[in-house]
Motif scaffolding. Structure first.
Motif, mmCIF file in Angstrom:
data_model
loop_
_atom_site.group_PDB
_atom_site.id
_atom_site.type_symbol
_atom_site.label_atom_id
_atom_site.label_comp_id
_atom_site.label_asym_id
_atom_site.label_seq_id
_atom_site.Cartn_x
_atom_site.Cartn_y
_atom_site.Cartn_z
ATOM 1 N N GLU A 1 -2.261 -5.249 -5.232
ATOM 2 C CA GLU A 1 -2.170 -5.362 -3.777
ATOM 3 C C GLU A 1 -2.915 -6.570 -3.220
ATOM 4 O O GLU A 1 -2.351 -7.329 -2.423
ATOM 5 C CB GLU A 1 -2.686 -4.069 -3.147
ATOM 6 C CG GLU A 1 -2.208 -3.871 -1.741
ATOM 7 C CD GLU A 1 -3.065 -2.832 -1.026
ATOM 8 O OE1 GLU A 1 -3.719 -2.036 -1.710
ATOM 9 O OE2 GLU A 1 -3.075 -2.854 0.205
ATOM 10 N N TRP B 1 1.628 4.394 -2.855
ATOM 11 C CA TRP B 1 1.477 5.826 -2.580
ATOM 12 C C TRP B 1 2.791 6.566 -2.771
ATOM 13 O O TRP B 1 2.810 7.659 -3.339
ATOM 14 C CB TRP B 1 0.934 6.064 -1.163
ATOM 15 C CG TRP B 1 -0.532 5.815 -1.136
ATOM 16 C CD1 TRP B 1 -1.171 4.743 -0.591
ATOM 17 C CD2 TRP B 1 -1.542 6.626 -1.733
ATOM 18 N NE1 TRP B 1 -2.513 4.820 -0.811
ATOM 19 C CE2 TRP B 1 -2.779 5.978 -1.514
ATOM 20 C CE3 TRP B 1 -1.530 7.821 -2.449
ATOM 21 C CZ2 TRP B 1 -3.982 6.484 -1.967
ATOM 22 C CZ3 TRP B 1 -2.738 8.337 -2.900
ATOM 23 C CH2 TRP B 1 -3.946 7.671 -2.659
ATOM 24 N N HIS C 1 -8.991 -1.925 -8.380
ATOM 25 C CA HIS C 1 -7.748 -2.637 -8.666
ATOM 26 C C HIS C 1 -7.659 -2.975 -10.142
ATOM 27 O O HIS C 1 -6.629 -2.780 -10.789
ATOM 28 C CB HIS C 1 -7.657 -3.905 -7.817
ATOM 29 C CG HIS C 1 -7.636 -3.608 -6.340
ATOM 30 N ND1 HIS C 1 -8.623 -4.040 -5.481
ATOM 31 C CD2 HIS C 1 -6.767 -2.899 -5.595
ATOM 32 C CE1 HIS C 1 -8.363 -3.602 -4.262
ATOM 33 N NE2 HIS C 1 -7.227 -2.910 -4.293
ATOM 34 N N PHE D 1 0.826 -1.198 0.000
ATOM 35 C CA PHE D 1 0.000 0.000 0.000
ATOM 36 C C PHE D 1 0.868 1.259 0.000
ATOM 37 O O PHE D 1 0.705 2.149 -0.828
ATOM 38 C CB PHE D 1 -0.917 -0.024 1.225
ATOM 39 C CG PHE D 1 -1.833 1.145 1.288
ATOM 40 C CD1 PHE D 1 -2.926 1.221 0.436
ATOM 41 C CD2 PHE D 1 -1.605 2.184 2.179
ATOM 42 C CE1 PHE D 1 -3.778 2.312 0.476
ATOM 43 C CE2 PHE D 1 -2.451 3.269 2.219
ATOM 44 C CZ PHE D 1 -3.545 3.341 1.369
ATOM 45 N N TRP D 2 1.833 1.290 0.943
ATOM 46 C CA TRP D 2 2.694 2.474 1.041
ATOM 47 C C TRP D 2 3.582 2.620 -0.179
ATOM 48 O O TRP D 2 3.862 3.731 -0.614
ATOM 49 C CB TRP D 2 3.520 2.435 2.328
ATOM 50 C CG TRP D 2 2.636 2.646 3.510
ATOM 51 C CD1 TRP D 2 2.326 1.737 4.483
ATOM 52 C CD2 TRP D 2 1.892 3.830 3.810
ATOM 53 N NE1 TRP D 2 1.440 2.268 5.370
ATOM 54 C CE2 TRP D 2 1.148 3.564 4.989
ATOM 55 C CE3 TRP D 2 1.764 5.074 3.201
ATOM 56 C CZ2 TRP D 2 0.303 4.499 5.572
ATOM 57 C CZ3 TRP D 2 0.930 6.008 3.784
ATOM 58 C CH2 TRP D 2 0.205 5.723 4.962
ATOM 59 N N TYR E 1 -0.619 -0.804 -6.834
ATOM 60 C CA TYR E 1 -1.941 -0.633 -6.216
ATOM 61 C C TYR E 1 -2.896 -1.732 -6.692
ATOM 62 O O TYR E 1 -3.605 -2.360 -5.901
ATOM 63 C CB TYR E 1 -2.498 0.742 -6.568
ATOM 64 C CG TYR E 1 -3.922 0.926 -6.120
ATOM 65 C CD1 TYR E 1 -4.212 1.205 -4.789
ATOM 66 C CD2 TYR E 1 -4.976 0.785 -7.021
ATOM 67 C CE1 TYR E 1 -5.515 1.349 -4.367
ATOM 68 C CE2 TYR E 1 -6.289 0.930 -6.599
ATOM 69 C CZ TYR E 1 -6.563 1.205 -5.277
ATOM 70 O OH TYR E 1 -7.855 1.332 -4.863
#
Lengths: 128, 329
Positions: free
Chosen positions: B61, B6, B91, B2-3, B58
């Motif tokens: 994920e 981003w 997604h 996730f990070w 993303y």
């Protein structure tokens, strides 16, 4: 008169100079004449040039969009699509012009300069 | 995961907008054009990589713990009909966008290449009929045009530099050598490959500020690099004089513009702002001349090393974020 490239050039020079359509035979004779003139003597090299070679050269030029055939006449008569000047203008348009991807096609020493900027440059160098 | 996505998205945005604007306003690229050129390439590559990478990470994920596992799971869904329930709408949207963007970039790159090659071939064909070889060497041709024009047409072994009669008449031998060395530097340093890549990048994403700024910066930097090569053999005064004569001739020479119908700035296609040789290259000429008139020392060694390190980091960080977790896990 060795390579096809040189022949293409010679044929285009004749068509540009002649201003009217010519058959492959006429062009062959003209090419033979100019070869003889270059050699100074009544050389026989010109005769070695076959009409089929001239036709090959003409069809290459036709494929490149530089000459066109008059339809309906036999033998075919060929003429230049545009004048030498028009083709030069076409090249310069590409060089000086503003097509977005021009810069990727060729690299100019100096890009377009505005009049004021050219003026500044002239003053800068005292060229006036 | 996730990070990572981003972080990559933030990196992509930073590289797409504020960074290119700052770099295009900076003064130092004129001092060390080669270093600046590397930085622009790193920004473009890292920008593209993080843009695509962010969407990919993303989208994958839910499918796996890292990119490689996720890609393996995705391949299972696509080729072996494994259940796709793990992936939500967004997604799948992100994955499709990543695939489309990648395909779009590759396709535009190839299309631009094809277009450029076609235009160059046509240009070479006409040159073979219209221009005559010059005494300066086999790679130089002279064309019967009155205004002073010099350019090079890249094409591997058939690369050629073209000079006009007007140019030969207007320049002294030393100035002519400066022009020739400048043009040959473009060919020797393969500048056309850079121009191709950045032209394609811009063509693909015209709405992204970075693509326009990068293309303009690169066009201007290669001119400076070529000038530096010309300065190795000819004096600064000679080069400046050559630039001024060609510039004033190509703009002010009576009839030059009329004869060849050079498009005025108003002819610029709408919707292609700054896409022309117009305003952008006028700025280039100005900055070239001022760079020659008041030379600045190159960036100090430590600063240049820092920029190079930044280039490496720009490329290494997104790549590492994408690949390393998969290798470790």
């Amino acid at each position: 008169m060795a390579s096809l490239g040189e022949l293409e050039r010679a044929v285009m020079d004749l068509l540009w100079a002649g201003h009217e359509a010519a058959t492959a035979n006429t062009l062959r004779d003209l090419l033979a004449q100019s070869t003889r003139a270059e050699n100074g003597t009544a050389g026989h090299e010109g005769k070695d040039l076959a009409v089929t070679t001239v036709l090959t050269v003409l069809s290459r030029l036709e494929r490149k969009g530089l000459v066109e055939r008059e339809r309906g006449t036999r033998p075919h008569r060929y003429q230049a699509v545009s004048s030498r000047e028009d083709h030069t203008a076409e090249l310069m348009h590409e060089v000086l012009g503003s097509a977005p991807d021009r810069e990727a096609v060729l690299a100019r020493f100096i890009g377009s300069v505005t009049d004021t900027e050219a003026e500044t440059l002239r003053k800068l160098l005292g060229l006036s | 995961m996730f990070w990572t996505s981003w972080f990559l998205a933030v990196l992509a945005i930073v590289l797409a907008w504020p960074v290119p604007i700052l770099l295009s306003r900076a003064q130092w690229p004129a001092r060390s054009p080669f270093t600046a050129m590397l930085l622009w390439q790193a920004i473009a590559l890292a920008g593209g990589l993080s843009m695509i990478g962010a969407m990919l990470v993303y989208g994958l994920e839910p499918a796996g713990d890292n990119l490689l596992a996720g890609l393996r799971a995705l391949a299972g869904m696509v080729f072996n009909n494994a259940p796709t329930t793990a992936l939500g709408f967004w997604h799948i949207f992100a994955l499709s966008a990543a695939a489309l963007l990648t395909a779009h970039l590759v396709f535009t790159l190839l299309l631009t290449y094809y277009k450029i090659q076609r235009q160059r071939r046509r240009h070479r064909e006409l040159l073979a009929l219209l221009a005559s070889p010059s005494a300066d060497g086999p790679r130089t041709m002279v064309i019967n045009v009155d205004s002073p024009v010099a350019y090079c047409l890249p094409g591997g072994a058939r690369s050629v530099t073209v000079l006009s009669d007007g140019l030969m008449a207007a320049l002294e031998p030393a100035e002519l050598r400066a022009v020739l060395n400048h043009e040959n530097a473009h060919l020797d340093q393969r500048h056309h490959l850079l121009l191709w890549a950045f032209a394609a990048w811009r063509q693909a994403l015209p709405w992204l500020p970075t693509t326009r700024l990068a293309q303009e910066a690169v066009s201007s930097l290669i001119e400076m690099l070529a000038d530096d090569v010309a300065l190795k053999t000819e004096s600064k005064a000679t080069l400046i004089k050559a630039i001024a004569i060609v510039a004033s001739g190509s703009s002010g020479a009576p009839g030059a513009r009329m004869a060849f119908g050079e498009p005025e700035l108003s002819d610029v296609e709408p919707g292609q702002p700054g896409a022309t040789g117009g305003a952008g290259s006028a700025r280039t000429t100005a900055s070239r001349v001022s760079r020659l008139l008041s030379p600045q020392p190159p960036l100090p060694e430590p600063l240049r090393a820092a920029v190079l390190a930044a280039c490496l980091l720009l490329l290494a960080v997104p790549t590492a974020l994408l690949i390393v977790p998969g290798l470790l896990g």
